[in-house]
Structures are given as structure tokens and as C-alpha cells.
Write a protein that holds these residues in place. Sequence first.
Motif, PDB file in Angstrom:
ATOM      1  N   GLY A  95       1.094  -1.383   0.261  1.00 59.33           N
ATOM      2  CA  GLY A  95      -0.044   0.146  -0.046  1.00 59.33           C
ATOM      3  C   GLY A  95       0.873   1.291   0.217  1.00 59.33           C
ATOM      4  O   GLY A  95       0.038   2.741  -0.993  1.00 59.33           O
ATOM      5  N   PHE A  96       1.871   1.261   0.379  1.00 64.45           N
ATOM      6  CA  PHE A  96       3.197   2.228   0.556  1.00 64.45           C
ATOM      7  C   PHE A  96       3.473   3.019  -1.003  1.00 64.45           C
ATOM      8  O   PHE A  96       2.986   4.269  -0.906  1.00 64.45           O
ATOM      9  N   PRO A  97       3.273   2.717  -1.735  1.00 58.40           N
ATOM     10  CA  PRO A  97       4.533   3.302  -3.197  1.00 58.40           C
ATOM     11  C   PRO A  97       2.452   3.404  -3.782  1.00 58.40           C
ATOM     12  O   PRO A  97       2.749   4.978  -4.351  1.00 58.40           O
ATOM     13  N   LEU A  98       1.265   2.794  -3.670  1.00 60.14           N
ATOM     14  CA  LEU A  98       0.078   3.153  -3.892  1.00 60.14           C
ATOM     15  C   LEU A  98      -0.136   4.843  -3.822  1.00 60.14           C
ATOM     16  O   LEU A  98      -0.849   5.409  -4.335  1.00 60.14           O
ATOM     17  N   ALA A  99      -0.168   4.751  -2.559  1.00 59.92           N
ATOM     18  CA  ALA A  99      -0.522   5.974  -1.652  1.00 59.92           C
ATOM     19  C   ALA A  99       0.529   6.785  -1.790  1.00 59.92           C
ATOM     20  O   ALA A  99      -0.047   7.903  -2.188  1.00 59.92           O
ATOM     21  N   TYR A 100       1.517   6.875  -1.720  1.00 63.21           N
ATOM     22  CA  TYR A 100       2.221   7.858  -2.316  1.00 63.21           C
ATOM     23  C   TYR A 100       2.111   8.947  -3.748  1.00 63.21           C
ATOM     24  O   TYR A 100       1.662   9.956  -3.850  1.00 63.21           O
ATOM     25  N   ALA A 405       1.754  -1.870  -7.200  1.00 60.29           N
ATOM     26  CA  ALA A 405       3.500  -1.856  -6.624  1.00 60.29           C
ATOM     27  C   ALA A 405       4.071  -2.540  -6.412  1.00 60.29           C
ATOM     28  O   ALA A 405       5.275  -1.629  -6.628  1.00 60.29           O
ATOM     29  N   THR A 406       4.065  -3.034  -7.086  1.00 54.45           N
ATOM     30  CA  THR A 406       5.902  -3.747  -8.012  1.00 54.45           C
ATOM     31  C   THR A 406       6.046  -2.789  -8.961  1.00 54.45           C
ATOM     32  O   THR A 406       7.165  -2.496  -9.748  1.00 54.45           O
ATOM     33  N   ASP A 407       4.850  -2.116  -9.491  1.00 56.86           N
ATOM     34  CA  ASP A 407       5.231  -1.647 -11.055  1.00 56.86           C
ATOM     35  C   ASP A 407       6.237  -0.565 -10.779  1.00 56.86           C
ATOM     36  O   ASP A 407       7.142   0.374 -11.045  1.00 56.86           O
ATOM     37  N   ILE A 408       5.411   0.340  -9.441  1.00 57.50           N
ATOM     38  CA  ILE A 408       6.378   0.709  -9.030  1.00 57.50           C
ATOM     39  C   ILE A 408       7.375   1.538  -8.628  1.00 57.50           C
ATOM     40  O   ILE A 408       8.529   1.819  -8.482  1.00 57.50           O
ATOM     41  N   GLY A 409       7.386   0.481  -7.464  1.00 56.58           N
ATOM     42  CA  GLY A 409       8.329  -0.166  -6.400  1.00 56.58           C
ATOM     43  C   GLY A 409       9.868  -0.494  -7.587  1.00 56.58           C
ATOM     44  O   GLY A 409      10.884   0.100  -7.376  1.00 56.58           O
ATOM     45  N   ILE A 410      10.159  -1.019  -8.312  1.00 50.49           N
ATOM     46  CA  ILE A 410      10.803  -1.626  -9.025  1.00 50.49           C
ATOM     47  C   ILE A 410      10.964  -0.926 -10.435  1.00 50.49           C
ATOM     48  O   ILE A 410      11.715  -0.829 -10.892  1.00 50.49           O
ATOM     49  N   ASN A 411       9.810  -1.032 -11.382  1.00 51.19           N
ATOM     50  CA  ASN A 411      10.000  -1.024 -12.473  1.00 51.19           C
ATOM     51  C   ASN A 411      10.040   0.634 -12.662  1.00 51.19           C
ATOM     52  O   ASN A 411      11.109   0.968 -13.717  1.00 51.19           O
ATOM     53  N   LYS A 412      10.081   1.187 -12.122  1.00 51.40           N
ATOM     54  CA  LYS A 412       9.985   3.162 -12.160  1.00 51.40           C
ATOM     55  C   LYS A 412      11.642   3.365 -11.889  1.00 51.40           C
ATOM     56  O   LYS A 412      11.819   4.197 -11.940  1.00 51.40           O
ATOM     57  N   TYR A 413      11.393   2.984 -10.059  1.00 51.00           N
ATOM     58  CA  TYR A 413      13.093   3.342  -9.672  1.00 51.00           C
ATOM     59  C   TYR A 413      14.204   2.073  -9.412  1.00 51.00           C
ATOM     60  O   TYR A 413      15.005   2.757  -9.091  1.00 51.00           O
ATOM     61  N   VAL A 414      13.680   1.276  -9.551  1.00 49.18           N
ATOM     62  CA  VAL A 414      14.649   0.321  -9.618  1.00 49.18           C
ATOM     63  C   VAL A 414      15.441   0.077 -11.605  1.00 49.18           C
ATOM     64  O   VAL A 414      16.367   0.305 -11.992  1.00 49.18           O
ATOM     65  N   LEU A 415      14.829  -0.626 -12.115  1.00 50.59           N
ATOM     66  CA  LEU A 415      14.797  -0.665 -13.679  1.00 50.59           C
ATOM     67  C   LEU A 415      14.871   0.722 -14.869  1.00 50.59           C
ATOM     68  O   LEU A 415      15.384   0.396 -15.791  1.00 50.59           O
ATOM     69  N   LYS A 416      14.141   1.211 -14.045  1.00 51.06           N
ATOM     70  CA  LYS A 416      13.785   2.580 -14.734  1.00 51.06           C
ATOM     71  C   LYS A 416      12.978   2.004 -16.086  1.00 51.06           C
ATOM     72  O   LYS A 416      13.565   3.167 -16.853  1.00 51.06           O
ATOM     73  N   LEU A 417      12.422   1.378 -16.327  1.00 50.25           N
ATOM     74  CA  LEU A 417      11.574   1.049 -17.235  1.00 50.25           C
ATOM     75  C   LEU A 417      10.255   1.235 -17.645  1.00 50.25           C
ATOM     76  O   LEU A 417       9.550   1.209 -18.490  1.00 50.25           O
ATOM     77  N   SER A 418       9.892   1.840 -16.768  1.00 53.25           N
ATOM     78  CA  SER A 418       8.671   2.108 -16.161  1.00 53.25           C
ATOM     79  C   SER A 418       8.131   3.573 -16.222  1.00 53.25           C
ATOM     80  O   SER A 418       9.370   4.225 -15.395  1.00 53.25           O
ATOM     81  N   PRO A 419       7.634   4.723 -16.996  1.00 55.68           N
ATOM     82  CA  PRO A 419       7.456   6.528 -16.643  1.00 55.68           C
ATOM     83  C   PRO A 419       8.037   6.391 -15.187  1.00 55.68           C
ATOM     84  O   PRO A 419       6.520   6.344 -14.524  1.00 55.68           O
TER      85      PRO A 419
END
Length: 554
Positions: A95-100, A405-419
Amino acid sequence: MSAEPRLAAVAEPEPAPQAVPGTDQAVKETLEDYTLRFAPRSYRCWTPMVVATTALGGIAYMADFSIGAGIGLAHGTGNALLAIAVAAVVIFVTGFPLAYYGARYNIDLDLITRGSGFGYFGSVLTSVIFASFTFIFFALEGSIMAQGLKLGLQLPLWLGYLVSTLMVIPLVIYGMTALSKLQVWTTPIWLLLMVGPLVYLVATDPGTVDRFLAYAGTDGDGGIDTASVLLGAGVCLSLIAQIGEQIDYLRFMPPKTEANKRSWWAAVVMAGPGWVVLGALKQAIGVFLAVYVIAEVGGSAAPEPIQQFKGAFDAMMPSWLVVPLAVVLVVISQIKINVTNAYSGSLAWTNSFTRVTRRYPGRMVFVLVNLGFALALMEADMFSFLNSILGFYSNCAIAWVVTVATDIGINKYVLKLSPHAPEFRRGMLYAVNPVGVVAFAAASGLSIAMYFHVLGDTLQPYSPVAAAVIAFVLTPLMAVVTKGRYYLRRTDDGIAEPLLDEDGNPSAVAYECHVCRQQFERPDVAACPTHDAVVCSLCLSTDKVGDHVLPATV
């Protein structure tokens, strides 16, 4: 295509404009609740703590007491408490990344889902799942209220179901303005009535704690059993979609600045993922009260919150006051949560319908649709097979929330493949993004098969674990396989003004939509390919022929 439309106003716009005669119904309604779009800074006039209190008021539901009681009665106190704790950790982390994102960028969970792996039309599926969550839990809360009205006023259950459904309609009509006042003023009364009996029982009869901790359940021997813990956690995890209702309030957070950052973060954590702390406590209290009721009056009524609190009040006050207070607690709780269920459900249904049909019939239509589904479930006596419904539903909810949540936490911030910044406007997104859709479909499909014993009895308790793990693994894997190709249909919306201001908040610069002639802030508009002007996100959604939709560039 590149354009630089004229600004209708500058950084500090006038308060949200009032609808004018002849304005489209969609425009008129969204000036109040911003059903399908970004919530503008000019409307977000509440402090972080008021928003947080309003959001937390929505979790005053009694279902937690029933859920906890059901798990505890079946599997024993030890397994129930572990199940509640496991589910709470998963719900908080996801819930944390979604709420943020909801609070930072002022959009609801459907708009977040669009740009976080699902695509413009792909997220219609998850909107329907969220809408289902709202009417399932409306039905559950309405059933609990009907039990209270039967006890206190001798109303037959069918009439209680109808009363609990109809009474929320006037409150839901006025959106955030009315809901914030309702939640702020009723929360202290609710807290006093909920916590008071528990404190009294523990203080005057410490033996209740010993009986609570020793309770073995009907299906157990008092020991810790992994299958029992996971089955219980699966029921609790059906509440994972509650974060969507929290975000429906958090999207009205004020901009985060250096001056308010502490209160801003406190509000986001407390009213976002932090809702589950209170939720888990209520579930544990539900186990405690159920065990107490069994010891005092027998087990048949133990799962019913009205009977739990009647038993608790009975120990601490005159008999003539017991039933009225128990009914007041149940009614306040039901109203506080079901106005949120009806409100959030109407947003989800409206989002889905408008995107698919490109027509906006008015949010109130879907308030009534949602209430109709809920009433049908109540009349079908869903309360008697509560845990089965929630156990099945949790598989879909877990798959969806973990994917986003995984798309926000991993794909956006780690892999940087998601805008990094969320995108939700038609024309900017692909219709379907395989990253989220494939991960969600695989996770929910396999976990549902496990839940219905298709893969054997041994694996059945592990269906919620499978939903979470598959979604967590497949979401980044699909992003890598597709190389992030299907997130954005184009990277330029044709407007020179940046989306975010110097503090990283959505820009408050306002533009006039040349279709509806209303002013909307920068994140809510895009350039029009056929005019030297801009179009708001809702007019893009309802554009039947696509004249205003920007062409693809990637």
C-alpha cells in the motif's frame, strides 16, 4: 505534433470554476469530486491532517470484527493472530507506493493503474475488480447494520438491508466536501464506543485474556499450523484493495512543500498503508470478543459484531442502555464506511463505463448501480458464507495491487523502464500494456485455480501466496521482456509548460479546454491535434471520433 497553447491563467489560479448553463453533465459533476481526472490544487484546500482523518474515518467498518472472529473460531487464537499479522505486513508494504503516488500526484488508483503497467483500456479490468470490492463490503456492512436494527428496533432483516442501503445516498451525492465533515465529527464517538468496552473487560476480568490466548478453535488443537495461518491470511488479504478507497481521499492532499513535509508524510503513511494497523487491531479485537461471547452466551452469535458489543456492553452498564449503545455503534460504523464504499464504487464504475463507451451518464447512476449489487448480495444472505467470498476475492485483489505496487517500486525506481511520473490521459498511453495485464492475469488465474483445489488440496491454502509471488516476479520480468515499450504511446503532450513545478508537485498553471470551455490545471490537459488549443482529460475520454486525440509518436 507540437503546440504551445495559450495559458488561460498563471500559477495561482482562481478557485475551481463553477459549471455554467449548458455545460456537459460530466463537467458539472467532476468540478465537485473529479471522478475521472486529476484533482486540481485549487480544490485541494484541506490540511494533511484533515485529509488523513477523513480517510481513516472510512475504515470504521465492523467487518474486521467478523473477519477476525471467523478466523479465530475456525483456527484458534494463535493461528488467527499470526494470519492477521502476515496479512497486515503484506498490505502495508504494497500500500505504501500506491498511497504515495495518489497523494503526490493527486490521482486515484484507477488513474495510477493505467500508467503503471495496464494501459488506458487494460485498467478497465481492475476498475471492475475494485468496484466489486466496494459492493461486496457494502453488502457485508449493510448486513451487520441490519443485524443491529433487528436487535434494537425489531426490523426484519430484509427491511434492515433496504434501510442500510438507502440511507447513504444523500451523503454520497456531495462527494469529498460532505464526506470530510461526516468522518471528522463521527470518529471520536466511534473510537470511544469501540475501545471503551475492551478496556473495561481487560481491566475488570483479566481471565478474559487467558481464555482468549488459550482458545484452540473448532478446527485446531491450539498449535500453530501453516495451512491455517495462510487460509486466515487469505481472508484478511481480501482487504488489500482498501488502499483504493484510502487513495480516493489521499488524492486531495495539498502539495508537498518544505514547510509541510512532516505533516504531509505523517498523513500519507497514517491514512495510506497505516490504515491496516487499525484494521489488524480490530480483527484481533474481533477474535477476543468472539471468545468472550462464547464463554458468556454460546457460540452461535459470536461472529456477529452487534452480539459481540452487546455482550461487552452488558458487562459494564445498565441493561436498558446496552442494546441502544450497541446499535448506535453499529449504525455509526456502517454509515462511515458505506458512504465511502458507495462513493468509491461509483468512481470505479464511472471510470470503466466512460472509457469503454466514451459517454458519461453521471456518477449518481453508478451510485445506484453499486447499491443495487450490494442489496442483492445482502438479500442473498452473503454474511453466512462470508469467508468463502472473501477468500476467493482476495486472489484477484492481491494480484492487482501487488502488480501495481511492483511496477512503481521496481519498474519505475529500480529498472527505470516504467515512466516515473504517472500518466493517465487518452492518447498518451497504449490501449493495453502487457506488463501489468499479463502479470495480473497469470497471478489471479493460477491462484484462483489453487483456491478451488484444481491443483490439489495441499496447495489450496497457498493461493494468496501464489497470487502475490507470481505478480511480484512477472511484473518486472514482463517489463524487461518488452523493454518498457508499451507504457507510453507518445512522450510529448504538445504543451511546453512542465507537468511538475519546482517542488515536484503537479503544476498549478491553468488552461482552458476548448471543448467544454472550463479551466483545468496543467496535468489534466493535452494539446489538440486539430486546433491551436488544449483539451481536458475528460473531453478526451468522451471524444467518440478521436478528433482531439494526439497521434502516436513511439
